[in-house]
Design an enzyme around this catalytic site. Sequence first.
Site, PDB file in Angstrom:
ATOM      1  N   HIS A  48      -7.405  -5.819  -0.928  1.00  0.00           N
ATOM      2  CA  HIS A  48      -6.280  -4.887  -0.980  1.00  0.00           C
ATOM      3  C   HIS A  48      -4.980  -5.621  -0.695  1.00  0.00           C
ATOM      4  CE1 HIS A  48      -3.985  -1.317  -0.765  1.00  0.00           C
ATOM      5  NE2 HIS A  48      -3.919  -1.237   0.550  1.00  0.00           N
ATOM      6  N   SER A  83       0.839  -1.190   0.000  1.00  0.00           N
ATOM      7  CA  SER A  83       0.000   0.000   0.000  1.00  0.00           C
ATOM      8  C   SER A  83       0.880   1.249   0.000  1.00  0.00           C
ATOM      9  CB  SER A  83      -0.929  -0.070   1.215  1.00  0.00           C
ATOM     10  OG  SER A  83      -2.028   0.756   1.059  1.00  0.00           O
ATOM     11  N   ASP A 123      -8.639  -4.197  -6.485  1.00  0.00           N
ATOM     12  CA  ASP A 123      -8.171  -3.572  -5.248  1.00  0.00           C
ATOM     13  C   ASP A 123      -8.916  -2.254  -5.052  1.00  0.00           C
ATOM     14  OD1 ASP A 123      -6.627  -2.055  -3.332  1.00  0.00           O
ATOM     15  OD2 ASP A 123      -4.955  -3.421  -3.698  1.00  0.00           O
TER      16      ASP A 123
END
Length: 533
Positions: free
Chosen positions: A502, A242, A474
Amino acid sequence: MHTRPSLRRTRGARPRTTARLTAALLTAAALLVSACSSGSSTSAGGAADAVLAALPRATPSALSSYYSQRPRWRSCGAPGFQCTTIKAPLDYAKPGSGDVRLAVTRKRATGKGRPLGSLLVNPGGPGGSAVGYVQQYAGIGYPADVRAHYDMVAVDPRGVARSEPVECLDGRQMDRYTQTDLTPDDQPEQNAVATADRTFAESCGAHSARLLRHVSTVEAARDMDIVRAVLGDPKLNYVGASYGTFLGATYAGLFPGRVGRMVLDGAMDPSLDARQMNLDQTAGFETAFQAFAKDCVRHSDCPLGSSGTTPAQVGDHLRAFFRKLDAHPIQAGDADGRKLGESLATTGVIAAMYDQGTWEQLREALTSAMKKNDGAGLLALSDSYYERDADGHYSNLMMANAAVNCLDLPPAFTGPEQVDKALPAFEKASPVFGDGLAWASLNCAYWPVKATGEPHRIEAKGAAPIVVVGTTRDPATPYRWARSLAHQLSSSRLLTYAGDGHTAYGRGSSCIDTAINTYLLAGTPPTEGKRCS
């Protein structure tokens, strides 16, 4: 969005879980830099002309004392973990003007085979505790072969958790902030959104003035190079998820010759401006919601429809529920008297979009709220997103998130009028979440420190192969971002996971896990264009 601070918050890698969205392992999102960039031209869509420039190969003499530190390790946390504190300059342009103290943890390699050095791990953010992540999951949950050959290491970035955390609002103030109505119906309600963001920003400025100018991603990446040197590693081996992908890519852009084996999972695109990034994320959450809606109506306990109900109809039902809560919040069994209104309910739904393993929990929470007027389930999901504990205490996740985001990029909007004009684009991107996500993008408008960053490309010419991982559905880091970053990085290999949720590593795909483990252990990156499902 109805989640209070920046939409550009993403959650990082963690074990798949059905019932738990612990944000010690879940984190936020942001981007960018300018301090080491050349040029500044950016198109309206965010395609940056600026390129992050590499720093000189030689370490400046003014930094030599930082690079030559000898840390004192002590036992900490769970058995086998050690902790220390490492100093870095508060201001890299003025190394003698003060320091920040960085919290570092490690768990030594457990195997008897050839050691591969340290593997630095960052789960996302900005604002997520990497130290907490390694101690709670990565240091014991990463594949055994990886842990056998690497020292598992994490550092909380400056301003985060154990590394001189940014401080803003107290618990009760955060409770009010997270309940701000982000779907304003009139001018007074729009003014209330602006007032809430201004109050948050002023509080951060009052409580963390020393840090706010020095929590950029560029500075955090430079800190990682000090940590690398202090650990005795000639190159940085790294897994970032991320926001951790942006941090890792920034490191590669600044120090391409010091890149070892690097995995960027749930990749971010540093070439985007804040408005385009938030718009892309809005579309990403809609994509995730569409997948949830299709799955929900296959179950008899779906409160938003049944077999034959379309995703659009599911969205209509959810919006109607949100409108009802906007007018009449419901009880949530909260010891502090909070009720479940539209804002917290929407945050709870958003939180569940990060992991399809949480969809069952979301169905149950929605059923309780919609049919029994019991908002406890959705409130629990919302609290996990904000890292609020049962005593009403918040971690500094959201404070650090805003501090880094607002320093890394100029604000998406500078006032309510701009948000109002942008609403049609956001509502088109997501009929379910668009209006709230647009208003959430106002959060940097009143920040007390001017952004030092700008959209830019990262090429990292001369770096060793870097594996960029993207998940097709995602919600927080749309797949197009992974493709864009892979195109920018000169030595990238794009690894695709066709699925939901995610990030991809450690989330159930043996294809993804095998490809990444092979790269980390043998140095062999996946073939270009490899796709897993």
